[in-house]
Scaffold this motif. Sequence first.
Motif, PDB file in Angstrom:
ATOM      1  N   ILE A 136      44.361  61.017  13.025  1.00 31.25           N
ATOM      2  CA  ILE A 136      45.049  59.045  13.191  1.00 31.25           C
ATOM      3  C   ILE A 136      44.670  58.281  14.200  1.00 31.25           C
ATOM      4  N   HIS A 137      44.657  57.153  14.274  1.00 34.08           N
ATOM      5  CA  HIS A 137      45.553  56.145  15.683  1.00 34.08           C
ATOM      6  C   HIS A 137      46.363  55.929  15.028  1.00 34.08           C
ATOM      7  N   ALA A 138      47.318  54.927  15.096  1.00 37.18           N
ATOM      8  CA  ALA A 138      48.451  54.611  14.864  1.00 37.18           C
ATOM      9  C   ALA A 138      48.819  53.401  16.112  1.00 37.18           C
ATOM     10  N   SER A 139      48.599  52.226  16.261  1.00 34.58           N
ATOM     11  CA  SER A 139      49.262  51.125  17.005  1.00 34.58           C
ATOM     12  C   SER A 139      51.034  51.415  17.330  1.00 34.58           C
ATOM     13  N   ASP A 140      51.600  50.847  18.554  1.00 30.85           N
ATOM     14  CA  ASP A 140      52.523  51.609  18.678  1.00 30.85           C
ATOM     15  C   ASP A 140      53.314  50.771  18.782  1.00 30.85           C
ATOM     16  N   SER A 141      53.484  49.058  18.776  1.00 33.65           N
ATOM     17  CA  SER A 141      53.857  47.782  19.323  1.00 33.65           C
ATOM     18  C   SER A 141      52.679  46.883  18.546  1.00 33.65           C
ATOM     19  N   ALA A 173      42.854  51.698  27.274  1.00 38.78           N
ATOM     20  CA  ALA A 173      42.498  51.910  28.525  1.00 38.78           C
ATOM     21  C   ALA A 173      44.440  52.249  29.235  1.00 38.78           C
ATOM     22  N   GLU A 174      45.496  52.041  28.605  1.00 34.94           N
ATOM     23  CA  GLU A 174      46.260  52.705  28.875  1.00 34.94           C
ATOM     24  C   GLU A 174      46.185  53.949  29.033  1.00 34.94           C
ATOM     25  N   HIS A 175      45.130  54.679  29.067  1.00 39.46           N
ATOM     26  CA  HIS A 175      45.150  56.178  29.485  1.00 39.46           C
ATOM     27  C   HIS A 175      44.295  56.691  30.433  1.00 39.46           C
ATOM     28  N   GLU A 176      43.535  55.896  30.948  1.00 39.62           N
ATOM     29  CA  GLU A 176      42.807  55.924  31.742  1.00 39.62           C
ATOM     30  C   GLU A 176      42.985  56.832  33.597  1.00 39.62           C
ATOM     31  N   VAL A 195      54.283  53.510   9.422  1.00 40.74           N
ATOM     32  CA  VAL A 195      53.004  54.342   9.549  1.00 40.74           C
ATOM     33  C   VAL A 195      53.020  55.452  11.008  1.00 40.74           C
ATOM     34  N   ARG A 196      53.896  55.162  12.433  1.00 34.99           N
ATOM     35  CA  ARG A 196      54.126  55.611  13.145  1.00 34.99           C
ATOM     36  C   ARG A 196      54.626  57.139  12.818  1.00 34.99           C
ATOM     37  N   VAL A 197      55.692  57.472  11.880  1.00 35.99           N
ATOM     38  CA  VAL A 197      56.433  58.285  11.378  1.00 35.99           C
ATOM     39  C   VAL A 197      55.606  58.868  10.003  1.00 35.99           C
TER      40      VAL A 197
HETATM   41 MG    MG Z   1      48.853  55.784  21.449  1.00 36.29          MG
END
Ligand code: MG
Length: 131
Positions: A112-117, A44-47, A78-80
Amino acid sequence: LIKPDGVARNLTGIILARIEAKGYQLVDLKMVQPNRDLLQAHYAEHEGKPFFDPLLNFMESGLLVAARFAGDRVIEGVRVLCGATDPTTAAPGTIRGDFGRDWGLAVQQNLIHASDSEESAKREIKIWLGS
Ligand code: MG
Ligand code: ATP
Protein backbone atom coordinates in the motif's frame (compact mmCIF):
# COMPACT_ATOMS: atom_id res chain seq x y z
CA LEU A 1 -3.08 3.07 -3.56
CA ILE A 2 -3.14 -0.68 -3.26
CA LYS A 3 0.13 -1.61 -4.97
CA PRO A 4 0.34 -4.45 -7.55
CA ASP A 5 1.49 -6.97 -4.93
CA GLY A 6 -1.62 -6.27 -2.85
CA VAL A 7 -3.90 -6.66 -5.85
CA ALA A 8 -2.11 -9.80 -7.11
CA ARG A 9 -2.28 -11.41 -3.67
CA ASN A 10 -6.04 -10.76 -3.40
CA LEU A 11 -5.55 -8.47 -0.41
CA THR A 12 -7.44 -5.46 -1.78
CA GLY A 13 -10.59 -6.24 0.19
CA ILE A 14 -8.90 -6.84 3.51
CA ILE A 15 -6.73 -3.73 3.18
CA LEU A 16 -9.70 -1.50 2.38
CA ALA A 17 -11.70 -3.22 5.14
CA ARG A 18 -9.10 -2.29 7.75
CA ILE A 19 -9.25 1.37 6.78
CA GLU A 20 -13.05 1.32 6.77
CA ALA A 21 -13.16 -0.55 10.09
CA LYS A 22 -10.99 2.13 11.66
CA GLY A 23 -13.84 4.50 10.87
CA TYR A 24 -12.74 6.35 7.74
CA GLN A 25 -15.26 6.86 4.98
CA LEU A 26 -14.50 5.42 1.55
CA VAL A 27 -15.52 8.19 -0.86
CA ASP A 28 -13.92 7.18 -4.16
CA LEU A 29 -12.54 3.91 -5.55
CA LYS A 30 -11.07 2.91 -8.90
CA MET A 31 -8.97 0.12 -10.40
CA VAL A 32 -6.31 1.69 -12.57
CA GLN A 33 -3.76 0.51 -15.10
CA PRO A 34 -0.69 2.53 -14.17
CA ASN A 35 1.51 4.17 -16.77
CA ARG A 36 5.07 5.36 -16.48
CA ASP A 37 4.28 9.08 -16.70
CA LEU A 38 1.72 8.95 -13.90
CA LEU A 39 4.08 6.90 -11.73
CA GLN A 40 6.95 9.28 -12.38
CA ALA A 41 4.77 12.20 -11.29
CA HIS A 42 3.50 10.25 -8.29
CA TYR A 43 6.99 9.33 -7.02
CA ALA A 44 8.84 12.46 -8.29
CA GLU A 45 10.35 13.01 -4.81
CA HIS A 46 12.33 9.77 -5.17
CA GLU A 47 13.89 10.46 -8.58
CA GLY A 48 17.61 9.71 -8.52
CA LYS A 49 17.43 7.27 -5.59
CA PRO A 50 18.78 3.73 -6.20
CA PHE A 51 15.35 2.13 -5.81
CA PHE A 52 13.59 4.58 -8.17
CA ASP A 53 13.67 2.47 -11.37
CA PRO A 54 12.85 -0.80 -9.56
CA LEU A 55 10.03 1.07 -7.81
CA LEU A 56 8.52 2.28 -11.09
CA ASN A 57 8.93 -1.17 -12.68
CA PHE A 58 7.20 -2.76 -9.72
CA MET A 59 4.37 -0.22 -9.66
CA GLU A 60 3.89 -0.71 -13.40
CA SER A 61 3.76 -4.50 -13.12
CA GLY A 62 0.03 -4.85 -12.53
CA LEU A 63 -3.23 -3.14 -11.72
CA LEU A 64 -3.48 -0.64 -8.87
CA VAL A 65 -6.50 0.23 -6.80
CA ALA A 66 -6.86 3.93 -6.03
CA ALA A 67 -9.01 4.82 -3.04
CA ARG A 68 -9.87 8.08 -1.35
CA PHE A 69 -10.87 8.07 2.29
CA ALA A 70 -12.27 10.92 4.34
CA GLY A 71 -12.24 11.71 8.04
CA ASP A 72 -10.58 13.89 10.66
CA ARG A 73 -6.78 13.26 10.66
CA VAL A 74 -7.28 10.60 7.99
CA ILE A 75 -3.83 11.07 6.43
CA GLU A 76 -2.08 10.51 9.75
CA GLY A 77 -4.43 7.66 10.67
CA VAL A 78 -3.99 5.71 7.44
CA ARG A 79 -0.19 6.06 7.60
CA VAL A 80 -0.32 4.48 11.07
CA LEU A 81 -2.51 1.64 9.78
CA CYS A 82 0.02 1.01 6.96
CA GLY A 83 3.03 0.72 9.26
CA ALA A 84 6.69 1.31 8.46
CA THR A 85 8.01 1.23 4.89
CA ASP A 86 10.08 -1.94 5.46
CA PRO A 87 7.54 -4.76 5.83
CA THR A 88 10.03 -6.97 7.68
CA THR A 89 10.12 -4.57 10.61
CA ALA A 90 6.70 -2.94 10.27
CA ALA A 91 4.79 -3.54 13.51
CA PRO A 92 2.44 -6.51 13.73
CA GLY A 93 -1.12 -5.20 13.57
CA THR A 94 -0.28 -2.90 10.68
CA ILE A 95 -1.10 -3.72 7.06
CA ARG A 96 2.55 -3.99 6.03
CA GLY A 97 3.52 -5.78 9.25
CA ASP A 98 0.78 -8.38 8.97
CA PHE A 99 0.78 -9.07 5.22
CA GLY A 100 4.18 -7.97 3.91
CA ARG A 101 7.65 -9.47 3.87
CA ASP A 102 10.99 -8.99 2.12
CA TRP A 103 11.28 -10.92 -1.13
CA GLY A 104 14.97 -10.14 -1.69
CA LEU A 105 14.22 -7.60 -4.43
CA ALA A 106 15.68 -4.16 -5.19
CA VAL A 107 12.44 -2.52 -4.08
CA GLN A 108 10.33 -3.24 -1.02
CA GLN A 109 6.96 -4.61 -2.02
CA ASN A 110 4.80 -3.31 0.79
CA LEU A 111 1.21 -3.55 -0.44
CA ILE A 112 0.00 0.00 0.00
CA HIS A 113 0.94 3.60 -0.62
CA ALA A 114 -0.61 6.30 1.53
CA SER A 115 -0.34 10.05 1.02
CA ASP A 116 1.87 11.66 3.65
CA SER A 117 0.53 15.23 3.70
CA GLU A 118 -2.50 17.23 2.64
CA GLU A 119 -0.46 18.62 -0.25
CA SER A 120 0.60 15.18 -1.52
CA ALA A 121 -2.94 13.86 -1.04
CA LYS A 122 -4.35 16.62 -3.27
CA ARG A 123 -1.67 15.99 -5.89
CA GLU A 124 -2.10 12.21 -5.84
CA ILE A 125 -5.90 12.29 -5.90
CA LYS A 126 -5.63 14.39 -9.05
CA ILE A 127 -3.20 11.90 -10.62
CA TRP A 128 -5.15 8.73 -9.85
CA LEU A 129 -8.76 9.76 -9.43
CA GLY A 130 -8.80 12.90 -11.51
CA SER A 131 -10.46 15.31 -9.06
MG1 MG B 1 6.10 7.95 0.53
P1 ATP C 1 4.82 5.01 -0.05
O1 ATP C 1 5.31 6.38 -0.53
O2 ATP C 1 4.83 3.97 -1.14
O3 ATP C 1 3.54 5.12 0.70
P2 ATP C 1 6.56 5.23 2.19
O4 ATP C 1 6.10 6.66 2.25
O5 ATP C 1 6.46 4.39 3.42
O6 ATP C 1 5.85 4.45 1.03
P3 ATP C 1 8.87 6.14 0.73
O7 ATP C 1 10.13 6.52 1.41
O8 ATP C 1 8.00 7.23 0.19
O9 ATP C 1 8.06 5.16 1.70
O10 ATP C 1 9.29 5.15 -0.46
C1 ATP C 1 8.40 4.84 -1.51
C2 ATP C 1 8.45 3.35 -1.78
O11 ATP C 1 9.73 3.01 -2.33
C3 ATP C 1 8.32 2.46 -0.54
O12 ATP C 1 7.00 2.22 -0.18
C4 ATP C 1 9.01 1.20 -1.01
O13 ATP C 1 8.16 0.44 -1.87
C5 ATP C 1 10.16 1.75 -1.82
N1 ATP C 1 11.37 1.99 -1.01
C6 ATP C 1 11.61 3.05 -0.21
N2 ATP C 1 12.82 2.98 0.35
C7 ATP C 1 13.36 1.83 -0.10
C8 ATP C 1 14.62 1.19 0.12
N3 ATP C 1 15.56 1.72 0.91
N4 ATP C 1 14.84 -0.01 -0.50
C9 ATP C 1 13.92 -0.54 -1.31
N5 ATP C 1 12.71 0.02 -1.57
C10 ATP C 1 12.43 1.19 -0.97
